[in-house]
Design a protein around this motif. Structure first.
Motif, mmCIF file in Angstrom:
data_model
loop_
_atom_site.group_PDB
_atom_site.id
_atom_site.type_symbol
_atom_site.label_atom_id
_atom_site.label_comp_id
_atom_site.label_asym_id
_atom_site.label_seq_id
_atom_site.Cartn_x
_atom_site.Cartn_y
_atom_site.Cartn_z
ATOM 1 N N ASP A 22 42.972 -79.623 28.047
ATOM 2 C CA ASP A 22 43.965 -80.579 27.560
ATOM 3 C C ASP A 22 45.361 -80.123 27.972
ATOM 4 O OD1 ASP A 22 45.168 -82.673 26.193
ATOM 5 O OD2 ASP A 22 45.194 -81.585 24.294
ATOM 6 N N ASP A 23 46.121 -81.013 28.552
ATOM 7 C CA ASP A 23 47.457 -80.641 29.031
ATOM 8 C C ASP A 23 48.581 -81.187 28.152
ATOM 9 O OD1 ASP A 23 47.322 -83.312 29.663
ATOM 10 O OD2 ASP A 23 48.050 -83.095 31.699
ATOM 11 N N SER A 24 48.286 -81.575 26.911
ATOM 12 C CA SER A 24 49.324 -82.151 26.046
ATOM 13 C C SER A 24 50.436 -81.144 25.756
ATOM 14 C CB SER A 24 48.717 -82.673 24.748
ATOM 15 O OG SER A 24 48.082 -81.625 24.048
ATOM 16 N N GLU A 25 50.093 -79.856 25.642
ATOM 17 C CA GLU A 25 51.114 -78.829 25.412
ATOM 18 C C GLU A 25 52.022 -78.703 26.636
ATOM 19 O OE1 GLU A 25 51.129 -74.083 24.735
ATOM 20 O OE2 GLU A 25 49.660 -75.208 23.576
ATOM 21 N N ASP A 26 51.411 -78.753 27.800
ATOM 22 C CA ASP A 26 52.159 -78.676 29.053
ATOM 23 C C ASP A 26 53.089 -79.886 29.200
ATOM 24 O OD1 ASP A 26 52.559 -77.011 31.236
ATOM 25 O OD2 ASP A 26 51.212 -78.154 32.525
ATOM 26 N N LYS A 27 52.557 -81.050 28.920
ATOM 27 C CA LYS A 27 53.349 -82.279 29.020
ATOM 28 C C LYS A 27 54.519 -82.248 28.038
ATOM 29 C CE LYS A 27 52.894 -87.283 28.892
ATOM 30 N NZ LYS A 27 51.985 -88.414 28.684
ATOM 31 N N GLY A 28 54.256 -81.786 26.814
ATOM 32 C CA GLY A 28 55.312 -81.691 25.814
ATOM 33 C C GLY A 28 56.426 -80.756 26.235
ATOM 34 N N TYR A 29 56.044 -79.643 26.878
ATOM 35 C CA TYR A 29 57.039 -78.676 27.360
ATOM 36 C C TYR A 29 57.983 -79.338 28.356
ATOM 37 C CZ TYR A 29 59.004 -74.812 30.031
ATOM 38 O OH TYR A 29 59.869 -73.973 30.667
ATOM 39 N N TRP A 30 57.407 -80.057 29.332
ATOM 40 C CA TRP A 30 58.241 -80.664 30.362
ATOM 41 C C TRP A 30 59.044 -81.856 29.857
ATOM 42 C CZ3 TRP A 30 59.762 -77.863 34.044
ATOM 43 C CH2 TRP A 30 58.956 -76.840 34.526
ATOM 44 N N LEU A 31 58.539 -82.536 28.828
ATOM 45 C CA LEU A 31 59.317 -83.635 28.247
ATOM 46 C C LEU A 31 60.547 -83.134 27.513
ATOM 47 C CD1 LEU A 31 56.498 -86.015 26.989
ATOM 48 C CD2 LEU A 31 58.070 -86.383 28.904
ATOM 49 N N LEU A 32 60.518 -81.890 27.049
ATOM 50 C CA LEU A 32 61.688 -81.306 26.390
ATOM 51 C C LEU A 32 62.761 -80.864 27.390
ATOM 52 C CD1 LEU A 32 59.950 -79.127 23.659
ATOM 53 C CD2 LEU A 32 61.202 -81.271 23.341
ATOM 54 N N LYS A 33 62.406 -80.732 28.657
ATOM 55 C CA LYS A 33 63.354 -80.298 29.686
ATOM 56 C C LYS A 33 64.138 -81.492 30.218
ATOM 57 C CE LYS A 33 62.063 -76.077 29.555
ATOM 58 N NZ LYS A 33 62.928 -75.075 29.008
ATOM 59 N N SER A 34 65.358 -81.221 30.646
ATOM 60 C CA SER A 34 66.186 -82.280 31.218
ATOM 61 C C SER A 34 65.684 -82.606 32.631
ATOM 62 C CB SER A 34 67.642 -81.821 31.283
ATOM 63 O OG SER A 34 67.790 -80.818 32.278
ATOM 64 N N PRO A 35 66.018 -83.781 33.145
ATOM 65 C CA PRO A 35 65.622 -84.108 34.520
ATOM 66 C C PRO A 35 66.121 -83.073 35.534
ATOM 67 C CG PRO A 35 66.340 -86.084 33.404
ATOM 68 C CD PRO A 35 66.637 -84.920 32.478
ATOM 69 N N SER A 36 67.303 -82.536 35.301
ATOM 70 C CA SER A 36 67.847 -81.519 36.189
ATOM 71 C C SER A 36 66.984 -80.253 36.182
ATOM 72 C CB SER A 36 69.280 -81.181 35.772
ATOM 73 O OG SER A 36 69.789 -80.146 36.553
ATOM 74 N N GLU A 37 66.567 -79.826 34.990
ATOM 75 C CA GLU A 37 65.710 -78.634 34.881
ATOM 76 C C GLU A 37 64.354 -78.868 35.536
ATOM 77 O OE1 GLU A 37 66.910 -76.380 30.807
ATOM 78 O OE2 GLU A 37 66.128 -78.426 30.582
ATOM 79 N N ARG A 38 63.836 -80.078 35.429
ATOM 80 C CA ARG A 38 62.555 -80.406 36.064
ATOM 81 C C ARG A 38 62.671 -80.353 37.578
ATOM 82 N NH1 ARG A 38 61.253 -85.838 32.731
ATOM 83 N NH2 ARG A 38 61.926 -85.020 30.740
ATOM 84 N N LEU A 39 63.769 -80.872 38.104
ATOM 85 C CA LEU A 39 63.969 -80.839 39.559
ATOM 86 C C LEU A 39 64.138 -79.415 40.072
ATOM 87 C CD1 LEU A 39 66.249 -83.929 40.197
ATOM 88 C CD2 LEU A 39 63.893 -83.588 40.940
ATOM 89 N N ILE A 40 64.823 -78.577 39.318
ATOM 90 C CA ILE A 40 64.988 -77.171 39.709
ATOM 91 C C ILE A 40 63.616 -76.488 39.765
ATOM 92 C CG2 ILE A 40 65.856 -74.930 38.927
ATOM 93 C CD1 ILE A 40 68.361 -76.468 37.916
#
Length: 71
Positions: A22-40
């Protein structure tokens, strides 16, 4: 691990899981990050995957000599 793009690897929060887990924990982690942090993070993964080092990679230079027809 630090590099020039500001990404810092936190080994205390690193874990290995199976692809079918299950990747719900992983998805939740990335949803808390800003778009800029995700791109980095995405850029860091791309550099790791393709061996790109912005400090040593340069554009290829191509020169072409064109002769104009004489009039």
């Amino acid at each position: 691990m630090n590099n020039n793009n500001g990404f810092k690897f936190d080994s205390s929060s690193f874990s290995v899981v199976g692809l079918k887990d299950d990747d719900s924990e992983d998805k939740g982690y990335w949803l808390l990050k800003s778009p800029s942090e995700r791109l980095i993070a995405l850029e860091h993964l791309r550099q790791v995957m393709y061996g790109y080092d912005p400090n040593t990679t340069r554009l290829q230079r191509v020169f072409e000599i064109a002769k104009f027809p004489s009039s």
